[in-house]
Write a protein that holds these residues in place. Structure first.
Motif, PDB file in Angstrom:
ATOM      1  N   ASP A 185       0.799  -1.224   0.000  1.00 30.39           N
ATOM      2  CA  ASP A 185       0.000   0.000   0.000  1.00 30.39           C
ATOM      3  C   ASP A 185       0.833   1.277   0.000  1.00 30.39           C
ATOM      4  O   ASP A 185       0.272   2.370  -0.117  1.00 30.39           O
ATOM      5  CB  ASP A 185      -0.926   0.016   1.234  1.00 30.39           C
ATOM      6  CG  ASP A 185      -0.140   0.165   2.534  1.00 30.39           C
ATOM      7  OD1 ASP A 185       0.850  -0.566   2.723  1.00 30.39           O
ATOM      8  OD2 ASP A 185      -0.525   1.011   3.357  1.00 30.39           O
ATOM      9  N   TRP A 187       3.569   3.644  -1.836  1.00 31.33           N
ATOM     10  CA  TRP A 187       4.060   3.772  -3.201  1.00 31.33           C
ATOM     11  C   TRP A 187       5.575   3.594  -3.309  1.00 31.33           C
ATOM     12  O   TRP A 187       6.067   2.794  -4.114  1.00 31.33           O
ATOM     13  CB  TRP A 187       3.644   5.128  -3.785  1.00 31.33           C
ATOM     14  CG  TRP A 187       4.053   5.263  -5.214  1.00 31.33           C
ATOM     15  CD1 TRP A 187       5.151   5.906  -5.700  1.00 31.33           C
ATOM     16  CD2 TRP A 187       3.395   4.689  -6.350  1.00 31.33           C
ATOM     17  NE1 TRP A 187       5.225   5.790  -7.068  1.00 31.33           N
ATOM     18  CE2 TRP A 187       4.158   5.046  -7.493  1.00 31.33           C
ATOM     19  CE3 TRP A 187       2.244   3.923  -6.508  1.00 31.33           C
ATOM     20  CZ2 TRP A 187       3.789   4.656  -8.785  1.00 31.33           C
ATOM     21  CZ3 TRP A 187       1.887   3.533  -7.803  1.00 31.33           C
ATOM     22  CH2 TRP A 187       2.648   3.896  -8.912  1.00 31.33           C
ATOM     23  N   HIS A 203      -0.109  -1.688  -6.583  1.00 30.51           N
ATOM     24  CA  HIS A 203      -0.327  -0.726  -5.514  1.00 30.51           C
ATOM     25  C   HIS A 203      -1.733  -0.916  -4.959  1.00 30.51           C
ATOM     26  O   HIS A 203      -2.718  -0.734  -5.661  1.00 30.51           O
ATOM     27  CB  HIS A 203      -0.168   0.700  -6.049  1.00 30.51           C
ATOM     28  CG  HIS A 203      -0.292   1.745  -4.992  1.00 30.51           C
ATOM     29  ND1 HIS A 203      -1.018   2.898  -5.157  1.00 30.51           N
ATOM     30  CD2 HIS A 203       0.238   1.802  -3.738  1.00 30.51           C
ATOM     31  CE1 HIS A 203      -0.939   3.622  -4.053  1.00 30.51           C
ATOM     32  NE2 HIS A 203      -0.180   2.989  -3.186  1.00 30.51           N
ATOM     33  N   TRP A 205      -4.782   0.199  -2.860  1.00 35.21           N
ATOM     34  CA  TRP A 205      -5.393   1.442  -2.376  1.00 35.21           C
ATOM     35  C   TRP A 205      -6.787   1.093  -1.872  1.00 35.21           C
ATOM     36  O   TRP A 205      -7.770   1.194  -2.585  1.00 35.21           O
ATOM     37  CB  TRP A 205      -5.442   2.479  -3.501  1.00 35.21           C
ATOM     38  CG  TRP A 205      -5.766   3.867  -3.058  1.00 35.21           C
ATOM     39  CD1 TRP A 205      -6.954   4.525  -3.220  1.00 35.21           C
ATOM     40  CD2 TRP A 205      -4.901   4.788  -2.377  1.00 35.21           C
ATOM     41  NE1 TRP A 205      -6.887   5.788  -2.674  1.00 35.21           N
ATOM     42  CE2 TRP A 205      -5.636   5.981  -2.165  1.00 35.21           C
ATOM     43  CE3 TRP A 205      -3.577   4.709  -1.932  1.00 35.21           C
ATOM     44  CZ2 TRP A 205      -5.077   7.092  -1.520  1.00 35.21           C
ATOM     45  CZ3 TRP A 205      -3.041   5.809  -1.294  1.00 35.21           C
ATOM     46  CH2 TRP A 205      -3.788   6.989  -1.099  1.00 35.21           C
ATOM     47  N   ALA A 215      -4.462   9.107  -4.140  1.00 33.90           N
ATOM     48  CA  ALA A 215      -3.568   8.077  -4.648  1.00 33.90           C
ATOM     49  C   ALA A 215      -2.605   8.682  -5.659  1.00 33.90           C
ATOM     50  O   ALA A 215      -3.011   9.476  -6.507  1.00 33.90           O
ATOM     51  CB  ALA A 215      -4.378   6.965  -5.310  1.00 33.90           C
ATOM     52  N   ARG A 224      -2.882  -0.647 -10.125  1.00 34.64           N
ATOM     53  CA  ARG A 224      -3.523  -0.312  -8.854  1.00 34.64           C
ATOM     54  C   ARG A 224      -4.712  -1.221  -8.633  1.00 34.64           C
ATOM     55  O   ARG A 224      -5.500  -1.466  -9.543  1.00 34.64           O
ATOM     56  CB  ARG A 224      -3.947   1.158  -8.825  1.00 34.64           C
ATOM     57  CG  ARG A 224      -4.704   1.528  -7.538  1.00 34.64           C
ATOM     58  CD  ARG A 224      -4.719   3.031  -7.313  1.00 34.64           C
ATOM     59  NE  ARG A 224      -3.395   3.531  -7.014  1.00 34.64           N
ATOM     60  CZ  ARG A 224      -2.856   4.610  -7.582  1.00 34.64           C
ATOM     61  NH1 ARG A 224      -3.531   5.308  -8.481  1.00 34.64           N
ATOM     62  NH2 ARG A 224      -1.634   4.997  -7.260  1.00 34.64           N
ATOM     63  N   THR A 226      -7.850  -2.329  -5.536  1.00 36.79           N
ATOM     64  CA  THR A 226      -8.561  -1.842  -4.347  1.00 36.79           C
ATOM     65  C   THR A 226      -8.801  -2.937  -3.317  1.00 36.79           C
ATOM     66  O   THR A 226      -9.340  -2.666  -2.251  1.00 36.79           O
ATOM     67  CB  THR A 226      -9.906  -1.221  -4.747  1.00 36.79           C
ATOM     68  OG1 THR A 226     -10.697  -2.196  -5.438  1.00 36.79           O
ATOM     69  CG2 THR A 226      -9.693  -0.012  -5.655  1.00 36.79           C
TER      70      THR A 226
END
Length: 255
Positions: A185, A187, A203, A205, A215, A224, A226
């Motif tokens: 989480d 970067w 990544h 998020w 973000a 990315r 979730t």
């Protein structure tokens, strides 16, 4: 493209979150000791550890050496804040205990995701900027049976995104960088660091993340997600054959 043969996860914010009761604040420790003025100069209690990317090989030769280094960092900062010499040792010990009094719980999608990856024959690993006892934290949240390799910065001698900690976890997994997907989480430590090593990176998020803010833009070939369920879509089935992780015997960077 080379098949992904292992997935390496960050720990805090990715697999676990902090829950009540929260650790006592450092300000409260100073106040209780009658050191309120020094406590006001102390600042953020979460900024007292090593910096991201810091290397500390000599301090990581043993648990005793690492703990001594942690306490000396606290004493040095306390001295700079005006704490009297006679208070330094006791204050540092209490602050160290306070900041490590963390209660954690798994995110809801963790066990199913990790178990699914293992069923597909992938190596599943953990790589975290954490204290010496990451293996014990893993056991407390019930993940010891789902991880082949566990690496903490305290034992690896460097914090993400330093290459040393990534080499440690890749070696423990028996993976080349291009065979690994890193999921985390943060970067810099969890995306830019792995990408620089030649790994792929996702990544995370989460909608229910603890950290506020926007973000960062996705670049450099990262993706990315979730939630961890999406990890299954980012890996391909490896060819038939034995698992490359070593289970409990194959752990790296933990006791």
């Amino acid at each position: 493209m080379t098949r992904i043969r292992g997935v390496i996860f960050d720990f805090y914010g990715t697999l676990v979150r902090m829950v009540d009761p929260l650790p006592p604040s450092h300000a409260s420790v100073f106040e209780r000791r009658g050191l309120g003025a020094a406590g006001a100069r102390w600042g953020d209690q979460w900024s007292v550890g090593p910096a991201d990317g810091e290397q500390h090989v000599a301090q990581s030769v043993s648990e005793q050496a690492y703990l001594a280094w942690e306490l000396e960092r606290l004493r040095t900062r306390a001295r700079a804040c005006g704490v009297p010499a006679g208070e330094l040792d006791g204050l540092a010990a209490e602050l160290d205990t306070a900041i490590k009094a963390i209660h954690l719980e798994l995110f809801d999608d963790v066990r199913e995701t990790l178990a699914g990856l293992r069923r597909r024959g992938l190596v599943v690993a953990l790589c975290s900027n954490w204290y010496w006892d990451l293996d014990r934290a893993v056991a407390r949240v019930g993940l010891a049976d789902l991880l082949d390799v566990v690496v903490t910065s305290a034992r690896a001698g460097a914090r993400k995104p330093h290459p040393r900690i990534f080499r440690t976890v890749l070696d423990g997994c028996g993976l080349r960088p291009e065979e690994a997907l890193f999921v985390g989480d943060a970067w810099g430590p969890d995306v830019e660091g792995p990408l620089a090593m030649g790994m792929r990176a996702a990544h995370l998020w989460r909608p229910d993340r603890a950290v506020d803010g926007e973000a960062p833009p996705v670049h450099g070939g990262a993706v990315r997600i979730t939630g961890l369920a999406a990890v299954a879509e980012l890996v391909t089935d490896p060819p038939p054959g034995p698992r490359r992780g070593g289970g409990a015997a194959g752990r790296a960077g933990c006791g």
